[in-house]
Motif scaffolding. Structure first.
Motif, PDB file in Angstrom:
ATOM      1  N   PHE B  25       3.658  15.271  -3.588  1.00  0.00           N
ATOM      2  CA  PHE B  25       2.822  14.157  -3.164  1.00  0.00           C
ATOM      3  C   PHE B  25       1.480  14.223  -3.881  1.00  0.00           C
ATOM      4  N   SER B  26       0.875  13.046  -4.008  1.00  0.00           N
ATOM      5  CA  SER B  26      -0.233  12.903  -4.956  1.00  0.00           C
ATOM      6  C   SER B  26      -1.618  13.148  -4.362  1.00  0.00           C
ATOM      7  N   ASP B  27      -1.694  13.294  -3.033  1.00  0.00           N
ATOM      8  CA  ASP B  27      -3.014  13.389  -2.423  1.00  0.00           C
ATOM      9  C   ASP B  27      -2.961  14.331  -1.223  1.00  0.00           C
ATOM     10  N   SER B  28      -4.101  14.632  -0.668  1.00  0.00           N
ATOM     11  CA  SER B  28      -4.124  15.520   0.490  1.00  0.00           C
ATOM     12  C   SER B  28      -3.510  14.798   1.690  1.00  0.00           C
ATOM     13  N   VAL B  29      -2.877  15.588   2.562  1.00  0.00           N
ATOM     14  CA  VAL B  29      -2.144  15.012   3.687  1.00  0.00           C
ATOM     15  C   VAL B  29      -2.574  15.640   5.002  1.00  0.00           C
ATOM     16  N   ASN B  30      -2.456  14.843   6.080  1.00  0.00           N
ATOM     17  CA  ASN B  30      -2.719  15.337   7.427  1.00  0.00           C
ATOM     18  C   ASN B  30      -1.482  15.983   8.020  1.00  0.00           C
ATOM     19  N   ASN B  31      -0.336  15.395   7.758  1.00  0.00           N
ATOM     20  CA  ASN B  31       0.905  15.987   8.221  1.00  0.00           C
ATOM     21  C   ASN B  31       2.056  15.496   7.358  1.00  0.00           C
ATOM     22  N   LEU B  32       3.215  16.051   7.594  1.00  0.00           N
ATOM     23  CA  LEU B  32       4.380  15.729   6.774  1.00  0.00           C
ATOM     24  C   LEU B  32       5.621  15.934   7.620  1.00  0.00           C
ATOM     25  N   GLN B  33       6.566  15.012   7.522  1.00  0.00           N
ATOM     26  CA  GLN B  33       7.831  15.140   8.226  1.00  0.00           C
ATOM     27  C   GLN B  33       8.993  15.090   7.229  1.00  0.00           C
ATOM     28  N   TRP B  34      10.061  15.815   7.562  1.00  0.00           N
ATOM     29  CA  TRP B  34      11.335  15.737   6.859  1.00  0.00           C
ATOM     30  C   TRP B  34      12.354  15.110   7.806  1.00  0.00           C
ATOM     31  N   PHE B  35      13.157  14.191   7.244  1.00  0.00           N
ATOM     32  CA  PHE B  35      14.192  13.512   8.015  1.00  0.00           C
ATOM     33  C   PHE B  35      15.535  13.608   7.286  1.00  0.00           C
ATOM     34  N   HIS B  36      16.596  13.545   8.085  1.00  0.00           N
ATOM     35  CA  HIS B  36      17.944  13.366   7.564  1.00  0.00           C
ATOM     36  C   HIS B  36      18.425  11.997   8.056  1.00  0.00           C
ATOM     37  N   GLN B  37      18.782  11.115   7.110  1.00  0.00           N
ATOM     38  CA  GLN B  37      19.344   9.827   7.506  1.00  0.00           C
ATOM     39  C   GLN B  37      20.854   9.935   7.401  1.00  0.00           C
ATOM     40  N   ASN B  38      21.520   9.866   8.542  1.00  0.00           N
ATOM     41  CA  ASN B  38      22.962  10.063   8.544  1.00  0.00           C
ATOM     42  C   ASN B  38      23.674   8.805   8.026  1.00  0.00           C
ATOM     43  N   PRO B  39      24.963   8.877   7.805  1.00  0.00           N
ATOM     44  CA  PRO B  39      25.690   7.719   7.232  1.00  0.00           C
ATOM     45  C   PRO B  39      25.613   6.469   8.092  1.00  0.00           C
TER      46      PRO B  39
END
Lengths: 113, 109
Positions: B25-39
């Motif tokens: 990511f290109s800039d500073s962040v406050n938070n970050l989430q990872w997701f799985h999008q199922n079929p």
């Protein structure tokens, strides 16, 4: 407990018609978000509510799109004069408060014919 | 606004293999989430990880905010891991998640 729910799950409408999409957030969550996901893309932000007020509507593509959250819980996304380019999956998310983890509903698939 | 780049865009794995997905990511962040999008299209929360390392079963994630990247590790992959994995940071001072284009994972038995 219950997650975020969205109705309808699918909506087919004709070009030029008006549609309303509903979102029920997780109980107690003060922040509510609408996103839109086109095929093959990640979701894109539309609008964010903190309580009853729209705190950030910078993602709404034009003035045909409007959203409300009158009692700080359920939200409705309203699209006037629908166009074929509005076809997408509309996702709603909620979080306990601003900056907290966001949880997504199953989405409403909108098809404009 | 912040730019998010995920790699690889597509990944095919044999069941039981391990993998690492990257998010820059290109800039500073406050938070970050990872997701799985199922079929079926449902976005499933994997991690809320503005910094540091977290583990949940066969999955773990590391975010190095100062170097502007996050990694998702999947070990002993299973066919049910198939789907699209999204990284979504939040720009400092803002609130909405900004999604990358995702990594499409196919796990073959």
């Amino acid at each position: 407990g219950a997650g975020v729910s969205q109705t309808p799950s699918n909506k087919v409408t004709e070009k030029g018609k008006y549609v309303e999409l509903r979102c029920d957030p997780i109980s107690g969550h003060t922040a509510l978000y609408w996103y839109r996901q086109s095929l093959g893309q990640g979701p894109e932000f539309l609008i964010y509510f903190q309580g009853t007020g729209a705190a950030d509507d910078s993602g709404l593509p034009n003035d045909r799109f409007f959203a409300v959250r009158p009692e700080g819980s359920v939200s409705t996304l309203k699209i006037q004069r629908t166009e074929r380019g509005d076809s997408a999956v509309y996702l709603c998310a909620s979080s306990l408060n601003r900056g907290y983890e966001q949880y997504f509903g199953p989405g409403t698939r909108l098809t404009v014919t | 606004g912040i730019q998010v780049e995920q790699s690889p865009p597509d990944l095919i794995l044999q069941e039981g293999a391990n993998s690492t997905l990257r998010c820059n990511f290109s800039d500073s962040v406050n938070n970050l989430q990872w997701f799985h999008q199922n079929p079926w299209g449902q976005l499933i929360n994997l991690f809320y990880i503005p910094s540091g390392t977290k583990q949940n079963g066969r999955l773990s994630a590391t975010t190095v905010a100062t170097e502007r990247y996050s990694l998702l590790y999947i070990s002993s992959s299973q066919t049910t891991d198939s789907g699209v994995y999204f990284c979504a940071p939040v720009d400092s001072g803002n609130t909405p998640l900004v999604f990358g284009k995702g990594t499409r994972l196919s796990v073959i038995a």
